[in-house]
Design a protein around this motif. Sequence first.
Motif, PDB file in Angstrom:
ATOM      1  N   MET A   1      39.158  42.898  48.355  1.00 50.84           N
ATOM      2  CA  MET A   1      38.518  41.835  47.395  1.00 50.84           C
ATOM      3  C   MET A   1      37.304  42.462  46.964  1.00 50.84           C
ATOM      4  SD  MET A   1      40.875  39.319  47.624  1.00 50.84           S
ATOM      5  CE  MET A   1      40.033  37.899  46.619  1.00 50.84           C
ATOM      6  N   TYR A   2      36.996  41.672  45.717  1.00 52.00           N
ATOM      7  CA  TYR A   2      36.080  42.391  44.969  1.00 52.00           C
ATOM      8  C   TYR A   2      34.793  41.229  44.742  1.00 52.00           C
ATOM      9  CZ  TYR A   2      37.994  47.053  44.622  1.00 52.00           C
ATOM     10  OH  TYR A   2      38.524  48.243  44.975  1.00 52.00           O
ATOM     11  N   ILE A   3      33.797  41.600  44.507  1.00 52.15           N
ATOM     12  CA  ILE A   3      32.532  40.714  44.138  1.00 52.15           C
ATOM     13  C   ILE A   3      31.860  41.099  42.811  1.00 52.15           C
ATOM     14  CG2 ILE A   3      30.767  41.060  45.766  1.00 52.15           C
ATOM     15  CD1 ILE A   3      30.458  37.819  45.929  1.00 52.15           C
ATOM     16  N   PHE A   4      31.549  40.385  41.835  1.00 56.13           N
ATOM     17  CA  PHE A   4      30.628  40.816  40.800  1.00 56.13           C
ATOM     18  C   PHE A   4      29.192  41.166  41.289  1.00 56.13           C
ATOM     19  CE2 PHE A   4      28.768  40.523  36.572  1.00 56.13           C
ATOM     20  CZ  PHE A   4      29.555  41.163  35.802  1.00 56.13           C
ATOM     21  N   LYS A   5      28.603  42.340  40.747  1.00 55.50           N
ATOM     22  CA  LYS A   5      27.396  42.436  41.132  1.00 55.50           C
ATOM     23  C   LYS A   5      26.376  41.760  40.340  1.00 55.50           C
ATOM     24  CE  LYS A   5      28.208  47.476  42.036  1.00 55.50           C
ATOM     25  NZ  LYS A   5      27.961  48.783  41.491  1.00 55.50           N
ATOM     26  N   LYS A   6      25.722  40.774  41.071  1.00 58.86           N
ATOM     27  CA  LYS A   6      24.942  39.820  40.174  1.00 58.86           C
ATOM     28  C   LYS A   6      23.889  40.727  39.024  1.00 58.86           C
ATOM     29  CE  LYS A   6      24.493  36.602  43.734  1.00 58.86           C
ATOM     30  NZ  LYS A   6      23.799  35.584  44.374  1.00 58.86           N
ATOM     31  N   GLU A   7      23.312  41.880  39.352  1.00 56.23           N
ATOM     32  CA  GLU A   7      22.487  42.690  38.741  1.00 56.23           C
ATOM     33  C   GLU A   7      23.219  43.066  37.566  1.00 56.23           C
ATOM     34  OE1 GLU A   7      23.764  45.419  41.761  1.00 56.23           O
ATOM     35  OE2 GLU A   7      23.168  43.356  41.733  1.00 56.23           O
ATOM     36  N   ASN A  57      35.219  51.855  28.648  1.00 57.49           N
ATOM     37  CA  ASN A  57      34.859  52.928  29.068  1.00 57.49           C
ATOM     38  C   ASN A  57      34.054  52.742  30.506  1.00 57.49           C
ATOM     39  OD1 ASN A  57      35.283  54.146  26.782  1.00 57.49           O
ATOM     40  ND2 ASN A  57      33.774  53.353  25.807  1.00 57.49           N
ATOM     41  N   ARG A  58      34.057  51.667  30.961  1.00 59.45           N
ATOM     42  CA  ARG A  58      33.623  51.601  32.425  1.00 59.45           C
ATOM     43  C   ARG A  58      34.523  51.654  33.472  1.00 59.45           C
ATOM     44  NH1 ARG A  58      28.680  48.942  32.556  1.00 59.45           N
ATOM     45  NH2 ARG A  58      27.094  50.359  31.814  1.00 59.45           N
ATOM     46  N   GLU A  59      34.289  51.643  34.779  1.00 64.47           N
ATOM     47  CA  GLU A  59      35.147  51.689  35.941  1.00 64.47           C
ATOM     48  C   GLU A  59      34.573  50.313  36.851  1.00 64.47           C
ATOM     49  OE1 GLU A  59      37.560  53.754  36.393  1.00 64.47           O
ATOM     50  OE2 GLU A  59      36.768  54.627  34.557  1.00 64.47           O
ATOM     51  N   ILE A  60      35.621  49.782  37.497  1.00 62.60           N
ATOM     52  CA  ILE A  60      35.464  48.709  38.377  1.00 62.60           C
ATOM     53  C   ILE A  60      34.018  48.902  39.179  1.00 62.60           C
ATOM     54  CG2 ILE A  60      36.196  47.533  40.573  1.00 62.60           C
ATOM     55  CD1 ILE A  60      39.066  48.334  39.909  1.00 62.60           C
ATOM     56  N   GLU A  61      33.695  49.925  39.672  1.00 66.60           N
ATOM     57  CA  GLU A  61      32.421  50.202  40.457  1.00 66.60           C
ATOM     58  C   GLU A  61      31.209  49.998  39.783  1.00 66.60           C
ATOM     59  OE1 GLU A  61      34.733  52.430  40.431  1.00 66.60           O
ATOM     60  OE2 GLU A  61      35.596  52.143  42.409  1.00 66.60           O
ATOM     61  N   ASP A  62      31.271  49.807  38.388  1.00 68.83           N
ATOM     62  CA  ASP A  62      30.156  49.722  37.735  1.00 68.83           C
ATOM     63  C   ASP A  62      29.790  48.194  37.698  1.00 68.83           C
ATOM     64  OD1 ASP A  62      29.800  52.231  36.737  1.00 68.83           O
ATOM     65  OD2 ASP A  62      31.216  51.963  34.889  1.00 68.83           O
ATOM     66  N   PHE A  63      30.682  47.317  37.665  1.00 70.46           N
ATOM     67  CA  PHE A  63      30.443  45.897  37.824  1.00 70.46           C
ATOM     68  C   PHE A  63      30.720  45.041  39.174  1.00 70.46           C
ATOM     69  CE2 PHE A  63      31.508  46.738  33.257  1.00 70.46           C
ATOM     70  CZ  PHE A  63      30.345  46.502  32.699  1.00 70.46           C
ATOM     71  N   PHE A  64      31.573  45.732  40.078  1.00 70.31           N
ATOM     72  CA  PHE A  64      31.980  45.105  41.132  1.00 70.31           C
ATOM     73  C   PHE A  64      31.591  46.010  42.465  1.00 70.31           C
ATOM     74  CE2 PHE A  64      34.680  43.218  37.945  1.00 70.31           C
ATOM     75  CZ  PHE A  64      34.835  41.890  38.178  1.00 70.31           C
ATOM     76  N   GLU A  65      31.578  45.145  43.550  1.00 69.56           N
ATOM     77  CA  GLU A  65      31.461  45.978  44.872  1.00 69.56           C
ATOM     78  C   GLU A  65      32.533  45.338  45.762  1.00 69.56           C
ATOM     79  OE1 GLU A  65      28.129  44.525  47.999  1.00 69.56           O
ATOM     80  OE2 GLU A  65      27.592  44.490  45.836  1.00 69.56           O
ATOM     81  N   ARG A  66      33.180  46.295  46.417  1.00 64.40           N
ATOM     82  CA  ARG A  66      34.160  45.780  47.388  1.00 64.40           C
ATOM     83  C   ARG A  66      33.559  45.190  48.698  1.00 64.40           C
ATOM     84  NH1 ARG A  66      38.882  49.375  50.343  1.00 64.40           N
ATOM     85  NH2 ARG A  66      39.952  47.608  50.485  1.00 64.40           N
ATOM     86  N   VAL A  67      34.353  43.860  48.789  1.00 60.50           N
ATOM     87  CA  VAL A  67      34.125  43.258  50.073  1.00 60.50           C
ATOM     88  C   VAL A  67      35.270  42.882  50.805  1.00 60.50           C
ATOM     89  CG1 VAL A  67      31.686  42.447  49.263  1.00 60.50           C
ATOM     90  CG2 VAL A  67      33.883  41.227  48.834  1.00 60.50           C
ATOM     91  N   ASP A  68      35.056  42.747  52.209  1.00 59.75           N
ATOM     92  CA  ASP A  68      36.614  42.445  52.854  1.00 59.75           C
ATOM     93  C   ASP A  68      36.256  41.094  53.459  1.00 59.75           C
ATOM     94  OD1 ASP A  68      37.832  44.963  52.725  1.00 59.75           O
ATOM     95  OD2 ASP A  68      36.488  45.914  53.876  1.00 59.75           O
TER      96      ASP A  68
END
Length: 68
Positions: A1-7, A57-68
Amino acid sequence: MYIFKKETLENVGFSKTQKMMAEIIGVSEGYFSKILNSKRKCSKILAYSITKTLDKNREIEDFFERVD
């Protein structure tokens, strides 16, 4: 699962409204808003769709962080 990085929300320049983006991605506006406000987790596929809708042009890691 992924969560959007607030910053990252502050650094995203929306070229479309949240409603339009939710329609493109295929989720409700309310659900999309909760994801952007880090109140809901989402699948990798949905995180990818949101990422590419925000900026091709962005990747998932640019906006989301993986959480379990």
